[in-house]
Scaffold this motif. Structure first.
Motif, short mmCIF file in Angstrom:
data_model
loop_
_atom_site.label_atom_id
_atom_site.label_comp_id
_atom_site.label_asym_id
_atom_site.label_seq_id
_atom_site.Cartn_x
_atom_site.Cartn_y
_atom_site.Cartn_z
N THR A 150 -36.20 -53.52 6.59
CA THR A 150 -37.22 -53.90 7.57
C THR A 150 -38.47 -54.35 6.82
O THR A 150 -38.85 -53.74 5.83
N SER A 151 -39.08 -55.40 7.29
CA SER A 151 -40.36 -55.80 6.71
C SER A 151 -41.45 -55.52 7.74
O SER A 151 -41.15 -55.25 8.92
N LEU A 152 -42.68 -55.55 7.28
CA LEU A 152 -43.80 -55.34 8.21
C LEU A 152 -44.36 -56.73 8.55
O LEU A 152 -44.92 -57.41 7.70
N ALA A 153 -44.14 -57.12 9.79
CA ALA A 153 -44.51 -58.48 10.19
C ALA A 153 -46.02 -58.61 10.38
O ALA A 153 -46.72 -57.62 10.58
N GLU A 154 -46.47 -59.84 10.28
CA GLU A 154 -47.88 -60.15 10.57
C GLU A 154 -48.05 -60.05 12.09
O GLU A 154 -47.52 -60.90 12.82
N ARG A 155 -48.71 -59.02 12.54
CA ARG A 155 -48.82 -58.81 13.99
C ARG A 155 -50.27 -58.53 14.36
O ARG A 155 -50.96 -57.78 13.68
N GLN A 156 -50.66 -59.07 15.45
CA GLN A 156 -52.01 -58.84 15.96
C GLN A 156 -52.24 -57.35 16.22
O GLN A 156 -53.33 -56.82 16.00
N ALA A 157 -51.19 -56.68 16.66
CA ALA A 157 -51.31 -55.25 17.01
C ALA A 157 -51.68 -54.40 15.79
O ALA A 157 -52.45 -53.44 15.91
N PHE A 158 -51.14 -54.76 14.62
CA PHE A 158 -51.45 -53.97 13.42
C PHE A 158 -52.92 -54.15 13.04
O PHE A 158 -53.57 -53.21 12.56
N LYS A 159 -53.42 -55.36 13.22
CA LYS A 159 -54.85 -55.60 12.95
C LYS A 159 -55.70 -54.85 13.98
O LYS A 159 -56.73 -54.27 13.65
N ALA A 160 -55.23 -54.88 15.22
CA ALA A 160 -55.99 -54.21 16.29
C ALA A 160 -56.08 -52.70 16.07
O ALA A 160 -57.06 -52.07 16.46
#
Lengths: 231, 117
Positions: free
Chosen positions: A177-187
């Motif tokens: 699994t990779s950690l995707a570029e997600r708005q939620a992680f920034k939020a």
């Protein structure tokens, strides 16, 4: 389980990886501690200045001198102790690695990240050799984690494909699994909340996909921790 | 109709359903402290890989480079912070006393205490 998140390169996704995994595991009922050894204290800032009700415990006052004492004092009280390290090549980094069950090396698909990650991997291997001199059964496992990858279904860059191929050819273990570029992680950082606590907030983007990503990564991590070859 | 009707149906072995994460977590024990590598060995290894100490509290305990003045605040003994509220006149007088003699505030307190002896 002591999980050290390390890459001497700054901005590789260490703190994001730590916060996503720690809060997700805590949300599911695990006892989790984060030792925030980054001088910028991003996780402490998240905990102290935010309104999250997450049960994670954050400890920030660590340095090269007191690291082992802090770890010994807290680790027996938690199932998971994450150490979020600074993006430098310091003695604190090497000491933390020597005490780890697992080292997560977050890497973005960039040449600088990979070179710095190699540095972290080489020191993990040497620290493991050193600890085995007094305990032959002990191991320090490591896994490369691809971070800020495109969301599933989106086009994958050539550099990422090359990186994945190089890692596989070199036999370097990595998370599936990779950690995707997600708005939620920034939020999570911006609003100082967990993924669950972001429910209903439009600024979090596709929250369901982020939650699924966090769950898949955490499951892989926990499966790894229950394989039981580490002491 | 299929030409393979007379063959035994080959059923792919179904993989066991993965355990939900919450169940997996129940089997994870509390972390156990492990014997540490000697910091000296760890630091020696780290130095070989280009890692360096970034612990500033330790750095100032080393020798002062030749030809350079002693760093202010060189801890010859443990230090404590003193923060006190006082009348403005006393504050002004104390600062003037220290400034006139080119003393740090802690040295000025030391000088005043020595006068008492």
């Amino acid at each position: 389980m002591i999980i050290v998140v390390s890459n001497p390169k700054g901005g590789s996704g260490k703190s994001t990886t730590t916060l996503v995994l720690a809060t997700h595991l805590a949300h599911l009922g695990a006892t989790v501690c984060v030792i925030d050894a980054d001088p910028n204290r991003p996780i402490q800032d998240w905990k102290l200045k935010g309104k999250s009700t997450s049960s994670i415990t954050v400890i920030a006052d660590v340095n090269e001198t007191n690291f082992f004492d802090v770890l010994d004092a807290h680790s027996p009280h938690f199932q998971f102790v994450f150490v979020d390290l600074e993006g430098t090549a310091s003695f604190l980094v090497s000491r933390a690695i020597s005490s780890a069950n697992l080292v997560i090396v977050p890497v973005q698909a960039s040449a600088i990240d990979v070179r710095q990650a190699s540095k972290a991997i080489r020191i993990v291997q040497d620290e493991e050799k050193a600890v085995r001199r007094f305990d032959s059964t002990r191991s320090i496992r490591f896994r490369v984690l691809m971070t800020r990858t495109p969301a599933p279904g989106a086009p994958v860059s050539l550099s990422q494909k090359e990186l994945e191929r190089d890692l596989d050819q070199a036999g370097i273990p990595r998370f599936k699994t990779s950690l995707a570029e997600r708005q939620a992680f920034k939020a999570m950082f911006n609003l100082r909340l967990t993924l669950k606590e972001l429910e209903g907030d439009r600024r979090a983007g596709n929250l369901a996909a982020a939650y699924e990503n966090a769950d898949a990564l955490a499951t892989e991590l926990v499966t790894l921790s229950t394989e039981g070859t580490n002491r | 109709m299929s030409n393979f009707l007379d063959l035994d149906v080959v059923r792919a072995e179904e993989a066991p359903a993965p355990k939900p994460l919450r169940d997996l977590l129940a089997s994870v024990p509390a972390s156990a402290p492990r014997p540490h590598l000697s910091p000296q060995i760890s630091d020696q290894l780290a130095t070989q890989h280009g890692f360096a100490s970034r612990d500033h509290s330790d750095r100032f305990l080393g020798a002062t480079p030749v030809g350079r003045r002693h760093a202010r605040g060189l801890p010859v003994e443990e230090t404590k912070q003193l923060s006190i509220r006082m009348p403005l006149s006393l504050y002004t007088e104390f600062l003037a006393y220290a400034d006139d003699r080119k003393l740090t505030y802690s040295d000025a307190i030391r000088a005043l205490l020595n006068q008492r002896k």
